[in-house]
Design an enzyme around this catalytic site. Structure first.
Site, short mmCIF file in Angstrom:
data_model
loop_
_atom_site.label_atom_id
_atom_site.label_comp_id
_atom_site.label_asym_id
_atom_site.label_seq_id
_atom_site.Cartn_x
_atom_site.Cartn_y
_atom_site.Cartn_z
N LEU A 64 -34.46 -102.75 -65.02
CA LEU A 64 -33.01 -102.44 -64.71
C LEU A 64 -32.49 -102.72 -63.34
CD1 LEU A 64 -32.03 -101.16 -68.00
CD2 LEU A 64 -31.90 -103.48 -67.65
N LYS A 65 -33.40 -102.32 -62.11
CA LYS A 65 -33.04 -102.24 -60.77
C LYS A 65 -32.91 -103.77 -60.02
CE LYS A 65 -35.01 -97.20 -60.28
NZ LYS A 65 -35.74 -96.63 -59.66
N GLY A 86 -28.84 -94.40 -74.35
CA GLY A 86 -28.51 -93.31 -74.44
C GLY A 86 -28.95 -92.25 -73.63
N ARG A 94 -23.89 -97.56 -63.31
CA ARG A 94 -24.88 -97.55 -61.79
C ARG A 94 -25.38 -99.06 -61.77
NH1 ARG A 94 -24.52 -91.86 -62.28
NH2 ARG A 94 -26.42 -92.05 -63.13
N GLY A 128 -30.55 -81.30 -72.03
CA GLY A 128 -30.26 -80.25 -73.15
C GLY A 128 -31.57 -81.61 -74.23
N HIS A 129 -31.44 -80.60 -74.98
CA HIS A 129 -32.32 -81.39 -76.77
C HIS A 129 -31.86 -80.39 -77.83
CE1 HIS A 129 -35.65 -83.33 -74.69
NE2 HIS A 129 -35.96 -82.22 -74.01
N ASP A 130 -32.39 -81.11 -78.48
CA ASP A 130 -31.53 -80.73 -80.71
C ASP A 130 -31.09 -79.21 -80.13
OD1 ASP A 130 -31.82 -80.08 -83.37
OD2 ASP A 130 -31.89 -81.51 -83.56
N ILE A 131 -31.97 -78.15 -79.73
CA ILE A 131 -32.43 -77.05 -80.90
C ILE A 131 -30.69 -76.74 -79.87
CG2 ILE A 131 -33.24 -76.25 -78.24
CD1 ILE A 131 -34.54 -74.58 -80.91
N TYR A 133 -27.99 -78.80 -78.47
CA TYR A 133 -26.67 -78.78 -78.90
C TYR A 133 -26.07 -78.03 -80.00
CZ TYR A 133 -28.70 -82.52 -76.77
OH TYR A 133 -29.40 -83.56 -74.51
N ASP A 159 -30.29 -84.55 -83.69
CA ASP A 159 -31.12 -84.96 -83.50
C ASP A 159 -30.16 -86.48 -84.75
OD1 ASP A 159 -32.12 -84.77 -80.68
OD2 ASP A 159 -33.80 -84.79 -82.02
#
Length: 375
Positions: A64-65, A86, A94, A128-131, A133, A159
């Site tokens: 994608l660059k 995501g 951008r 961050g991760h599930d825990i 959030y 998640d």
């Protein structure tokens, strides 16, 4: 054919809730193409065997660059119904693939954005991760024993429950509106938002004085003797969920306990004592012996199975919940429909598998620059 047959979905490769959401869409019959990054030279390519959440899509490798590859991505977007990404907020903008640019090319596109913290707010650009959030929602606080640390419920709550599920609900709701009006939408699905909504039931009980925020002190968090888990004679476990009077009466009948000893069962002050009585009786038999006692009854009791045992459970087998044809257990699509048929999708693709063909099907032309399986 599944109810989403004919719906085209572009998935920008990610982890956790994004692939799970796209698996759900593929399970329902959507045609999903996943945009993967080229693999750097010398870096091993992961075997997709066992990747349940990656099933049911083709893989197209795009850098994608690269201007040419971004143009090919936009060519696919022009033909899609749903886009799912995501990345952290601002990344797609951008790249020139943000909602504004995509809607200029495809006004009816439903643009699904999956993040932990949301598209705005002071934490929106942090990792961050599930825990993490579910921590800020108050949900993590509520799991575990009262005098011990909170225990994360795997990554099922954040998640997949608070993330993937709400993303799928959002994009399908927006898709219905887009098909009516021709105007797409942007869906901001954040795990912290979903977890907060899932806590609404508990907060409502608390507002009415029916729930305390101390762990393991309420009817549904393991404190109540009639809604808990008990150890059996063989060290295995049995779950009890006999909330209603008729179900609790059946529990007492089948365990041989006296109703007179449980006349005040809704008084939390008596719960430790009543739990001790149930604890003692469950220790008199093995888990499988108790399974035979409760089988087919309305006592709301069931054995606690480990993941392998669950595969062989008679009810799970009768429902055909899992498929073993690919050498490992994977869940069948759910929910079920009376008319539509949701078959088990194809296995997760190897990187680059099927993507070139699907690109031609969607756009009517070959790619500008076809990327190899690794670069």
């Amino acid at each position: 054919m599944g109810p989403l047959t004919g719906t085209r979905v572009i998935e920008f490769a990610g982890i956790g809730p994004t692939p799970f959401a796209c698996m759900m869409l593929a399970d329902l019959g959507a045609e999903v193409i996943r945009i993967d990054r080229p693999v750097p030279k010398g870096q091993p390519v992961q075997d997709p065997y066992g990747d349940v959440t990656g099933r049911g899509r083709a893989s197209l490798m795009l850098d994608l660059k690269s201007d040419a590859d971004r143009a090919d991505a936009m060519a696919l977007i022009a033909e899609a119904d749903i886009l799912v990404e995501g990345f952290r907020p601002g990344v797609m903008e951008r790249l020139g693939l943000g909602p504004e640019a995509c809607h200029a090319r495809n006004p009816a596109l439903v643009y699904g954005r999956m993040t932990g913290w949301g598209q705005d707010g002071p934490l929106s650009h942090t990792a961050g991760h599930d825990i993490n959030y579910i921590s800020l929602s108050g949900a993590l606080w509520s799991f575990g024993e009262g005098d011990r640390r909170p225990l994360p419920p795997l990554n099922l709550l954040g998640d997949f429950g608070a993330g993937s599920t709400f993303l799928v609900v959002g994009v399908l709701a927006a898709l219905m509106r887009a098909r009516e009006t021709g105007q797409g939408d942007v869906v901001d699905a954040a795990i912290c938002d979903g977890a907060n909504l899932l806590m609404g039931f508990v907060r409502g009980l608390h507002a009415r004085g029916h729930w305390g925020y101390e762990r393991a002190s309420n009817r549904l968090d393991g404190a109540a003797p009639f809604y808990s888990v008990y150890e059996c004679a063989d060290g295995k476990w049995f779950s009890v969920g006999a909330l209603e009077p008729q179900f609790f009466a059946e529990l007492l009948r089948l365990t041989g306990l006296s109703a007179e000893d449980f006349t005040d069962r809704h008084n939390p002050e008596r719960w430790p004592e009543l739990a001790d009585r149930l604890r003692a009786v469950f220790r008199t038999r093995t888990r499988d012996e108790w399974s035979a006692v409760f089988d087919g009854t309305d006592a709301c009791c069931a054995p606690v199975l480990d993941p392998d045992e669950a595969l062989a459970d008679p009810h799970n087998l009768a429902r055909g919940l899992n498929d073993m044809s690919q050498g490992f257990a994977q869940p069948m699509p759910t929910p079920r429909f009376a008319r539509a048929q949701c078959d088990l999708p194809k296995p997760a693709p190897h990187l680059g598998e099927g993507g070139e063909d699907r690109f031609r099907q969607w756009t009517g032309r070959a790619r500008t620059e076809a990327e190899p399986a690794s670069a």
